[in-house]
Design a protein around this motif. Structure first.
Motif, short mmCIF file in Angstrom:
data_model
loop_
_atom_site.label_atom_id
_atom_site.label_comp_id
_atom_site.label_asym_id
_atom_site.label_seq_id
_atom_site.Cartn_x
_atom_site.Cartn_y
_atom_site.Cartn_z
N GLY A 66 0.80 -1.21 0.00
CA GLY A 66 0.00 0.00 0.00
C GLY A 66 0.83 1.25 0.00
N PHE A 102 -3.70 -1.71 -1.02
CA PHE A 102 -4.49 -0.62 -0.43
C PHE A 102 -3.88 0.72 -0.79
N ASN A 104 -4.62 5.30 -0.22
CA ASN A 104 -5.26 6.39 0.50
C ASN A 104 -4.92 7.68 -0.26
N GLN A 133 -11.02 -6.88 -1.73
CA GLN A 133 -11.44 -6.24 -0.47
C GLN A 133 -12.48 -7.08 0.28
N GLY A 153 -9.39 -3.61 -4.01
CA GLY A 153 -8.52 -3.52 -2.84
C GLY A 153 -9.10 -2.49 -1.89
N CYS A 154 -8.34 -2.16 -0.88
CA CYS A 154 -8.84 -1.28 0.19
C CYS A 154 -8.51 0.18 -0.12
N ALA A 175 -10.46 -1.13 6.70
CA ALA A 175 -9.11 -1.70 6.64
C ALA A 175 -8.96 -2.86 7.63
#
Ligand SMILES: Cc1cc2nc3c(=O)[nH]c(=O)nc-3n(C[C@H](O)[C@H](O)[C@H](O)COP(=O)(O)O)c2cc1C
Length: 195
Positions: A66, A102, A104, A133, A153-154, A175
Motif C-alpha cells: 500500500g 491498499f 489512500n 477487499q 482492494g482497500c 481496513a
C-alpha cells in the motif's frame, strides 16, 4: 504460524494508519502474525544487496502492498521497492503467495483505482494470487464501511488534517475487515496446501 506482511509507504503518516488497521484486523485471527514493513526498510540491491526486511516478505504467506496515491498513481518510493524486487522476480520467489493492495488519497476518487491496478499488475508479475477487499459498500458517509465502493482492494480518504483524526472511522474499520479477511483466507490457503 501464518504470516502476513504489510508493506507500505507513507509520506505524511495517513497511509501508515491504514497499514496499522490492516495489521490489527489480521491479528484478530488465531495463529496469524502480522508484520508491518516500511518501504524505507527494503533497500535496493545496489544499496545493500537485499538486506533490511526483505526476509520478512519471503516468510509471509500473504504480502499486502500500500501507498498513498500521488499524481494519480503509486508513489516513487513504492515503485523503487517494486523495481528492487526484480531480482526475486527472476526466480519467481513469491510465486503462489497471496497478495492484496491498499491506497489512500485526499479525494474520494483521486484516481486511487489506478494505484490499486499498479499494485495488482506488480503482483501478477510475481505470479501471486490476488485477494479482493471483500466488504460490501455500506453507504457514503465517513462512518460507513467501504464508502468508496472499492472491490479490487482497500481504499481510504484523508482530509487535510493530522493522521490522528483522518482517515475517518469507516475507512479504519474497512481496513480492519480487510486485514481479517486476508488472515482468514491465508490461513485456509496454507491449511489446504498442507492437507
Ligand atoms: C505529490 C503528491 C501528489 C498527490 N496526488 C494526489 C492525487 O493524485 N489524488 C489525490 O486524491 N490526492 C493526492 N495527493 C494527496 C495525498 O494522497 C494525501 O494527502 C494522502 O493522505 C497522503 O498520504 P500519506 O500521509 O500517507 O503520505 C497527493 C499528495 C502529494 C504530496
Amino acid at each position: 504460524m501464518t504470516k502476513i506482511a504489510i508493506v507500505y509507504h507513507s509520506g505524511f503518516g495517513h497511509t501508515r494508519v491504514i497499514a496499522e488497521c490492516i495489521a490489527r484486523g489480521a491479528a484478530e485471527t488465531d495463529g496469524v502474525h502480522a508484520v508491518i514493513v516500511a518501504a524505507e526498510d527494503l533497500p535496493s540491491p545496489e544499496d545493500k544487496d537485499m538486506a533490511g526486511k526483505w526476509d520478512e516478505l519471503q516468510a509471509a504467506g500473504c504480502i499486502v502492498f500500500g501507498c498513498p496515491t500521488y499524481m494519480g498513481s503509486i508513489t516513487a518510493e513504492i515503485k523503487r521497492v517494486f523495481e528492487a524486487s526484480s531480482s526475486l522476480w527472476v526466480d519467481q520467489r513469491w510465486r503462489d503467495k497471496l497478495a492484496a493492495g491498499f491506497t489512500n488519497a485526499a479525494a474520494t476518487s483521486g484516481d486511487k483505482l489506478n494505484t490499486l491496478q499498479d499494485i495488482f499488475h506488480f503482483c501478477m508479475q510475481h505470479s501471486m494470487i490476488w485477494v479482493s477487499q471483500g466488504v460490501m459498500f455500506g453507504g457514503p458517509s465517513e462512518n460507513d464501511i467501504n464508502r468508496m465502493g472499492s472491490y479490487m482492494g482497500c481504499m481510504a480518504q484523508s482530509a487535510d488534517d493530522s493522521p490522528e483524526v483522518t482517515p475517518p472511522p469507516g475507512d479504519r474499520q474497512t481496513a480492519e475487515l480487510f486485514g481479517k479477511r486476508l488472515a482468514e483466507i491465508t490461513k485456509q490457503f496454507e491449511a489446504g496446501a498442507t492437507a
